[in-house]
Motif scaffolding. Structure first.
Motif, PDB file in Angstrom:
ATOM      1  N   PHE A  51      73.295  17.569  41.936  1.00  0.00           N
ATOM      2  CA  PHE A  51      73.102  16.226  42.485  1.00  0.00           C
ATOM      3  C   PHE A  51      74.345  15.879  43.303  1.00  0.00           C
ATOM      4  O   PHE A  51      75.452  15.814  42.768  1.00  0.00           O
ATOM      5  N   ILE A  52      74.158  15.676  44.610  1.00  0.00           N
ATOM      6  CA  ILE A  52      75.258  15.387  45.527  1.00  0.00           C
ATOM      7  C   ILE A  52      75.273  13.892  45.821  1.00  0.00           C
ATOM      8  O   ILE A  52      74.302  13.346  46.356  1.00  0.00           O
ATOM      9  N   ILE A  53      76.368  13.221  45.459  1.00  0.00           N
ATOM     10  CA  ILE A  53      76.434  11.765  45.579  1.00  0.00           C
ATOM     11  C   ILE A  53      77.685  11.352  46.345  1.00  0.00           C
ATOM     12  O   ILE A  53      78.602  12.138  46.541  1.00  0.00           O
ATOM     13  N   PHE A  54      77.705  10.066  46.747  1.00  0.00           N
ATOM     14  CA  PHE A  54      78.881   9.551  47.453  1.00  0.00           C
ATOM     15  C   PHE A  54      79.057   8.070  47.143  1.00  0.00           C
ATOM     16  O   PHE A  54      79.598   7.700  46.106  1.00  0.00           O
ATOM     17  N   ASN A  55      78.528   7.209  48.006  1.00  0.00           N
ATOM     18  CA  ASN A  55      78.807   5.766  47.888  1.00  0.00           C
ATOM     19  C   ASN A  55      77.547   4.914  48.001  1.00  0.00           C
ATOM     20  O   ASN A  55      77.610   3.774  48.463  1.00  0.00           O
ATOM     21  N   ARG A  56      76.405   5.463  47.555  1.00  0.00           N
ATOM     22  CA  ARG A  56      75.144   4.745  47.716  1.00  0.00           C
ATOM     23  C   ARG A  56      74.464   4.568  46.355  1.00  0.00           C
ATOM     24  O   ARG A  56      73.539   5.313  46.006  1.00  0.00           O
ATOM     25  N   PRO A  57      74.905   3.600  45.573  1.00  0.00           N
ATOM     26  CA  PRO A  57      74.337   3.439  44.230  1.00  0.00           C
ATOM     27  C   PRO A  57      72.852   3.094  44.247  1.00  0.00           C
ATOM     28  O   PRO A  57      72.137   3.434  43.293  1.00  0.00           O
ATOM     29  N   ASP A  58      72.383   2.436  45.312  1.00  0.00           N
ATOM     30  CA  ASP A  58      70.970   2.030  45.348  1.00  0.00           C
ATOM     31  C   ASP A  58      70.034   3.230  45.370  1.00  0.00           C
ATOM     32  O   ASP A  58      69.136   3.361  44.522  1.00  0.00           O
ATOM     33  N   THR A  59      70.230   4.142  46.325  1.00  0.00           N
ATOM     34  CA  THR A  59      69.368   5.328  46.389  1.00  0.00           C
ATOM     35  C   THR A  59      69.697   6.314  45.271  1.00  0.00           C
ATOM     36  O   THR A  59      68.800   6.979  44.743  1.00  0.00           O
ATOM     37  N   THR A  60      70.970   6.399  44.904  1.00  0.00           N
ATOM     38  CA  THR A  60      71.368   7.315  43.836  1.00  0.00           C
ATOM     39  C   THR A  60      70.641   6.990  42.535  1.00  0.00           C
ATOM     40  O   THR A  60      70.180   7.888  41.819  1.00  0.00           O
ATOM     41  N   LYS A  61      70.503   5.719  42.228  1.00  0.00           N
ATOM     42  CA  LYS A  61      69.829   5.301  40.998  1.00  0.00           C
ATOM     43  C   LYS A  61      68.371   5.746  40.997  1.00  0.00           C
ATOM     44  O   LYS A  61      67.836   6.195  39.973  1.00  0.00           O
ATOM     45  N   ILE A  62      67.708   5.638  42.152  1.00  0.00           N
ATOM     46  CA  ILE A  62      66.285   6.008  42.258  1.00  0.00           C
ATOM     47  C   ILE A  62      66.114   7.515  42.081  1.00  0.00           C
ATOM     48  O   ILE A  62      65.241   7.981  41.346  1.00  0.00           O
ATOM     49  N   VAL A  63      66.954   8.293  42.780  1.00  0.00           N
ATOM     50  CA  VAL A  63      66.844   9.744  42.689  1.00  0.00           C
ATOM     51  C   VAL A  63      67.259  10.227  41.295  1.00  0.00           C
ATOM     52  O   VAL A  63      66.650  11.147  40.744  1.00  0.00           O
ATOM     53  N   PHE A  64      68.275   9.588  40.712  1.00  0.00           N
ATOM     54  CA  PHE A  64      68.701   9.957  39.360  1.00  0.00           C
ATOM     55  C   PHE A  64      67.554   9.783  38.367  1.00  0.00           C
ATOM     56  O   PHE A  64      67.384  10.606  37.450  1.00  0.00           O
ATOM     57  N   GLU A  65      66.757   8.753  38.536  1.00  0.00           N
ATOM     58  CA  GLU A  65      65.635   8.527  37.627  1.00  0.00           C
ATOM     59  C   GLU A  65      64.626   9.672  37.713  1.00  0.00           C
ATOM     60  O   GLU A  65      64.043  10.085  36.703  1.00  0.00           O
ATOM     61  N   ALA A  66      64.424  10.204  38.939  1.00  0.00           N
ATOM     62  CA  ALA A  66      63.528  11.354  39.099  1.00  0.00           C
ATOM     63  C   ALA A  66      64.105  12.581  38.390  1.00  0.00           C
ATOM     64  O   ALA A  66      63.368  13.356  37.763  1.00  0.00           O
ATOM     65  N   ILE A  67      65.414  12.772  38.485  1.00  0.00           N
ATOM     66  CA  ILE A  67      66.071  13.878  37.787  1.00  0.00           C
ATOM     67  C   ILE A  67      65.967  13.670  36.280  1.00  0.00           C
ATOM     68  O   ILE A  67      65.718  14.615  35.516  1.00  0.00           O
ATOM     69  N   ARG A  68      66.137  12.445  35.852  1.00  0.00           N
ATOM     70  CA  ARG A  68      66.053  12.110  34.428  1.00  0.00           C
ATOM     71  C   ARG A  68      64.680  12.467  33.855  1.00  0.00           C
ATOM     72  O   ARG A  68      64.573  12.932  32.711  1.00  0.00           O
ATOM     73  N   GLN A  69      63.638  12.259  34.640  1.00  0.00           N
ATOM     74  CA  GLN A  69      62.292  12.600  34.185  1.00  0.00           C
ATOM     75  C   GLN A  69      62.115  14.109  34.028  1.00  0.00           C
ATOM     76  O   GLN A  69      61.356  14.572  33.171  1.00  0.00           O
ATOM     77  N   ALA A  70      62.833  14.882  34.866  1.00  0.00           N
ATOM     78  CA  ALA A  70      62.734  16.343  34.788  1.00  0.00           C
ATOM     79  C   ALA A  70      63.552  16.911  33.640  1.00  0.00           C
ATOM     80  O   ALA A  70      63.311  18.024  33.198  1.00  0.00           O
ATOM     81  N   LYS A  71      64.562  16.155  33.172  1.00  0.00           N
ATOM     82  CA  LYS A  71      65.401  16.558  32.039  1.00  0.00           C
ATOM     83  C   LYS A  71      66.009  17.961  32.219  1.00  0.00           C
ATOM     84  O   LYS A  71      65.801  18.857  31.383  1.00  0.00           O
ATOM     85  N   PRO A  72      66.781  18.168  33.273  1.00  0.00           N
ATOM     86  CA  PRO A  72      67.401  19.497  33.424  1.00  0.00           C
ATOM     87  C   PRO A  72      68.373  19.788  32.292  1.00  0.00           C
ATOM     88  O   PRO A  72      69.098  18.899  31.833  1.00  0.00           O
ATOM     89  N   GLN A  73      68.373  21.025  31.857  1.00  0.00           N
ATOM     90  CA  GLN A  73      69.288  21.446  30.800  1.00  0.00           C
ATOM     91  C   GLN A  73      70.737  21.396  31.284  1.00  0.00           C
ATOM     92  O   GLN A  73      71.654  21.135  30.507  1.00  0.00           O
ATOM     93  N   THR A  74      70.914  21.646  32.597  1.00  0.00           N
ATOM     94  CA  THR A  74      72.246  21.605  33.203  1.00  0.00           C
ATOM     95  C   THR A  74      72.191  20.747  34.458  1.00  0.00           C
ATOM     96  O   THR A  74      71.348  20.960  35.329  1.00  0.00           O
TER      97      THR A  74
END
Length: 307
Positions: free
Chosen positions: A11-34
């Motif tokens: 997950f590549i992030i910088f200074n955009r908490p609004d979009t980061t939160k949305i994409v993080f939720e999609a990652i959270r649903q996938a539950k990657p082991q790493t």
């Protein structure tokens, strides 16, 4: 996905908490082991970056599943080219393959399984260098297969292997030879496409465009590598606005809806680049304005006269 994702997710992030939160939720649903997180530091001339970068990084603390979290955070601003390049070097120093998302690339849940299965399918096939989640065919499809092969390394949600990334050349050392000997003609079939990519690669080579992605595309072309493109769109770029680094103006490839990939995957029976689809992508996505095209032609003519 019902079970935990075994393929590492970057997950590549910088200074955009609004979009980061949305994409993080999609990652959270996938539950990657790493989960490997690459973050750039605040820009010295942008005082609001300190707060925005902190707010963005705090989202990662929301991991609430069993997960090995690895962080590669920069205290200073490295810029798009250096931060992503060095970050992915760090990833592939430790892992054989990974799925990669930036903070404005929102995937359909099936994107993760699509990438994981094809990372396994083509793990030892060096002809394939990228698995992409993007489709810019706007409904057009040539076969009923789940995907096709392309020369374009669409990177708004993608995956690759260490064996491919090891070829990455941030300096584009081969560009002068390719440029001066007309090798793009052997990859591209139309003069407007050659002019476009000559302009892009020269601009990147001269550091007029701060991009890692164009350098990665050039690397793949130098290796004769192909990209897997899904026959439906699996990732939507939700980051077209003034806060973006490159995608500031909303256009026809912003916020393209995603669809669910069907499984089991229908694999192509032959490994041939789909040039018809690539030509459509070139016309729809990679194009110069008429004015810029004319300026390039004039510059070439003047250079030929002065030589």
């Amino acid at each position: 996905m019902d079970s935990q994702l075994l393929t590492p997710v970057v997950f590549i992030i910088f200074n955009r908490p609004d979009t980061t939160k949305i994409v993080f939720e999609a990652i959270r649903q996938a539950k990657p082991q790493t989960l490997l997180v690459i973050a750039d530091g605040p820009r010295p001339s942008h005082f609001s970056d300190v707060e925005k970068c902190e707010a963005t990084r705090s989202i990662i603390e929301g991991v609430d599943w069993e997960c090995n979290i690895l962080k590669n955070y920069s205290d200073i601003n490295l810029g798009c080219k250096q931060r992503v390049s060095s970050g992915l070097d760090w990833v592939f120093d430790s892992f054989e393959s990974a799925i990669i998302l930036e903070d404005d690339c929102l995937p359909d849940p099936t994107f993760f399984r699509f990438c994981s299965e094809l990372l396994n399918q083509y793990a030892d096939d060096e002809r394939i260098m990228v698995i992409s989640g993007n489709n810019f065919q706007f409904g057009r499809r040539r076969t009923e297969n789940s995907y096709y092969f392309s020369a374009f390394t669409h990177c708004w949600g993608w995956a690759t292997w260490r064996r491919a990334w090891q070829h990455y050349d941030i300096e584009m050392k081969l560009w002068p030879t390719v440029r001066d000997n007309g090798w793009l003609k052997d990859i591209l079939h139309f003069k407007y496409a050659i002019s476009y990519w000559e302009y892009i690669f020269q601009s990147v080579f001269d550091d007029l465009i701060n991009s890692w992605a164009y350098r990665w595309l050039f690397t793949c072309w130098m290796q004769g590598g192909l990209t897997v493109i899904p026959n439906i769109n699996l990732v939507s770029n939700i980051g077209f606005n003034n806060e973006a680094t490159h995608t500031k103006r909303v256009n026809h490839i912003a916020n393209i809806p995603t669809e669910r990939m069907g499984f089991p995957l229908l694999h192509p029976q032959f490994l041939i680049r789909d040039t018809q689809s690539d030509n459509l992508t070139q016309k729809n996505i990679f194009r110069l304005s008429i004015l810029k095209f004319i300026k390039i032609k004039i510059k070439k003519a003047l250079n030929s006269i002065t030589k």
